[in-house]
Motif scaffolding. Structure first.
Motif, PDB file in Angstrom:
ATOM      1  N   ALA A  41       0.902  -1.195   0.043  1.00 50.91           N
ATOM      2  CA  ALA A  41       0.027  -0.228   0.205  1.00 50.91           C
ATOM      3  C   ALA A  41       0.828   1.369   0.017  1.00 50.91           C
ATOM      4  N   PRO A  42       1.875   1.562   0.770  1.00 52.51           N
ATOM      5  CA  PRO A  42       2.459   2.622   1.012  1.00 52.51           C
ATOM      6  C   PRO A  42       3.377   3.023  -0.464  1.00 52.51           C
ATOM      7  N   LYS A  43       3.729   1.894  -1.259  1.00 51.56           N
ATOM      8  CA  LYS A  43       4.491   1.856  -2.559  1.00 51.56           C
ATOM      9  C   LYS A  43       3.211   2.453  -3.391  1.00 51.56           C
ATOM     10  N   ALA A  44       1.959   1.728  -3.481  1.00 49.12           N
ATOM     11  CA  ALA A  44       1.190   2.338  -4.472  1.00 49.12           C
ATOM     12  C   ALA A  44       0.676   3.792  -4.175  1.00 49.12           C
ATOM     13  N   MET A  45       0.567   4.242  -2.883  1.00 50.19           N
ATOM     14  CA  MET A  45       0.175   5.499  -2.515  1.00 50.19           C
ATOM     15  C   MET A  45       1.301   6.599  -3.162  1.00 50.19           C
ATOM     16  N   ARG A  46       2.571   6.097  -3.133  1.00 55.71           N
ATOM     17  CA  ARG A  46       3.857   7.132  -3.500  1.00 55.71           C
ATOM     18  C   ARG A  46       3.657   7.182  -5.177  1.00 55.71           C
ATOM     19  N   LEU A  47       3.148   6.010  -5.612  1.00 54.43           N
ATOM     20  CA  LEU A  47       3.180   5.741  -7.324  1.00 54.43           C
ATOM     21  C   LEU A  47       1.980   6.580  -7.449  1.00 54.43           C
ATOM     22  N   ALA A  48       0.777   6.700  -7.042  1.00 52.88           N
ATOM     23  CA  ALA A  48      -0.490   7.423  -7.564  1.00 52.88           C
ATOM     24  C   ALA A  48      -0.074   8.783  -7.428  1.00 52.88           C
ATOM     25  N   VAL A  49       0.575   9.425  -6.306  1.00 54.53           N
ATOM     26  CA  VAL A  49       0.873  10.540  -6.206  1.00 54.53           C
ATOM     27  C   VAL A  49       1.943  11.183  -7.329  1.00 54.53           C
ATOM     28  N   ASP A  50       2.965  10.655  -7.367  1.00 53.73           N
ATOM     29  CA  ASP A  50       4.010  10.742  -8.290  1.00 53.73           C
ATOM     30  C   ASP A  50       3.432  10.968  -9.757  1.00 53.73           C
ATOM     31  N   LEU A  55       1.006  14.074 -14.423  1.00 51.47           N
ATOM     32  CA  LEU A  55       0.293  14.614 -15.361  1.00 51.47           C
ATOM     33  C   LEU A  55      -0.559  15.772 -15.315  1.00 51.47           C
ATOM     34  N   LEU A  56      -0.725  16.321 -13.826  1.00 52.95           N
ATOM     35  CA  LEU A  56      -1.547  17.493 -13.536  1.00 52.95           C
ATOM     36  C   LEU A  56      -0.483  18.710 -13.519  1.00 52.95           C
ATOM     37  N   GLY A  57       0.475  18.423 -13.373  1.00 52.07           N
ATOM     38  CA  GLY A  57       1.623  19.880 -12.836  1.00 52.07           C
ATOM     39  C   GLY A  57       1.319  20.295 -11.589  1.00 52.07           C
ATOM     40  N   ARG A  58       0.707  19.687 -10.702  1.00 52.67           N
ATOM     41  CA  ARG A  58       0.530  20.228  -9.278  1.00 52.67           C
ATOM     42  C   ARG A  58       0.532  18.887  -8.423  1.00 52.67           C
ATOM     43  N   VAL A  77      -7.186  11.010  -4.523  1.00 51.66           N
ATOM     44  CA  VAL A  77      -6.205  11.994  -4.315  1.00 51.66           C
ATOM     45  C   VAL A  77      -6.664  13.317  -4.208  1.00 51.66           C
ATOM     46  N   GLU A  78      -6.187  14.090  -3.166  1.00 50.84           N
ATOM     47  CA  GLU A  78      -6.698  15.489  -3.047  1.00 50.84           C
ATOM     48  C   GLU A  78      -5.705  16.463  -3.785  1.00 50.84           C
ATOM     49  N   VAL A  79      -6.161  17.357  -4.512  1.00 57.78           N
ATOM     50  CA  VAL A  79      -5.183  18.394  -5.147  1.00 57.78           C
ATOM     51  C   VAL A  79      -5.636  19.767  -5.221  1.00 57.78           C
ATOM     52  N   LEU A  80      -4.745  20.758  -4.822  1.00 60.95           N
ATOM     53  CA  LEU A  80      -5.101  22.013  -4.910  1.00 60.95           C
ATOM     54  C   LEU A  80      -5.030  22.616  -6.366  1.00 60.95           C
ATOM     55  N   GLU A  81      -6.490  22.941  -6.711  1.00 58.15           N
ATOM     56  CA  GLU A  81      -6.408  23.457  -7.957  1.00 58.15           C
ATOM     57  C   GLU A  81      -6.503  24.981  -8.191  1.00 58.15           C
ATOM     58  N   LEU A  82      -7.113  25.665  -7.119  1.00 59.61           N
ATOM     59  CA  LEU A  82      -6.916  27.169  -7.325  1.00 59.61           C
ATOM     60  C   LEU A  82      -6.804  27.742  -5.683  1.00 59.61           C
ATOM     61  N   GLU A  83      -5.719  28.334  -5.494  1.00 63.91           N
ATOM     62  CA  GLU A  83      -5.421  28.790  -4.343  1.00 63.91           C
ATOM     63  C   GLU A  83      -5.857  30.378  -4.141  1.00 63.91           C
ATOM     64  N   ARG A  84      -6.605  30.345  -3.229  1.00 62.29           N
ATOM     65  CA  ARG A  84      -7.489  31.780  -2.770  1.00 62.29           C
ATOM     66  C   ARG A  84      -6.897  32.374  -1.360  1.00 62.29           C
ATOM     67  N   ILE A  85      -7.400  33.634  -1.082  1.00 65.10           N
ATOM     68  CA  ILE A  85      -7.129  34.101   0.172  1.00 65.10           C
ATOM     69  C   ILE A  85      -8.402  34.696   0.396  1.00 65.10           C
ATOM     70  N   PRO A  86      -8.977  34.142   1.698  1.00 69.91           N
ATOM     71  CA  PRO A  86      -8.385  33.226   2.770  1.00 69.91           C
ATOM     72  C   PRO A  86      -8.258  31.821   2.213  1.00 69.91           C
ATOM     73  N   VAL A  87      -7.488  30.957   2.848  1.00 71.08           N
ATOM     74  CA  VAL A  87      -7.225  29.686   2.468  1.00 71.08           C
ATOM     75  C   VAL A  87      -8.352  28.737   2.539  1.00 71.08           C
TER      76      VAL A  87
END
Length: 123
Positions: A41-50, A55-58, A77-87
């Protein structure tokens, strides 16, 4: 004449010998690849993230789910798509990532978008 095993002072079944053999094996065999075994599982998680990052550049922020499937792994997998203020108003997305038995990304899809401050209404 004493045998080599006796002169070394080691027991005939020394666990250090097994570790040395494991170290000599190709990487694919140590992590389950090519042996018919599921990736850890840890290796699968790292591969999914990497691979999703490539692909996304994020960079993904976290993995909210990981489950084995018949021929590999599926992760959310959770990805930040648009950073705003306030966070708390920043936009995140959940992606479903499917890996095959060797850990290669086979598919991904965005399944949800939400603001960071949003709480799931699911119970």
């Amino acid at each position: 004449m004493p045998s080599e095993r006796q002169t070394s002072g080691r027991h005939p079944h020394d666990p250090r010998d097994e570790r040395r053999q494991e170290e000599r094996r190709p990487e694919a065999h140590r992590d389950g690849q090519g042996t018919g075994q599921r990736l850890p599982a840890p290796k699968a998680m790292r591969l999914a993230v990497d691979q999703l990052k490539e692909l996304l550049g994020r960079a993904p922020e976290s993995i909210s789910a990981l489950r084995p499937i018949d021929d590999g792994w599926e992760a959310e997998v959770e990805v930040l798509e648009l950073e705003r203020i306030p966070v708390t108003t920043s936009v995140l997305a959940s992606y479903r990532v499917t890996l095959d038995a060797e850990g290669e990304l086979m598919a991904y899809e965005r399944i949800r978008r939400y603001t960071r401050g949003q709480i799931d209404s699911r119970t």
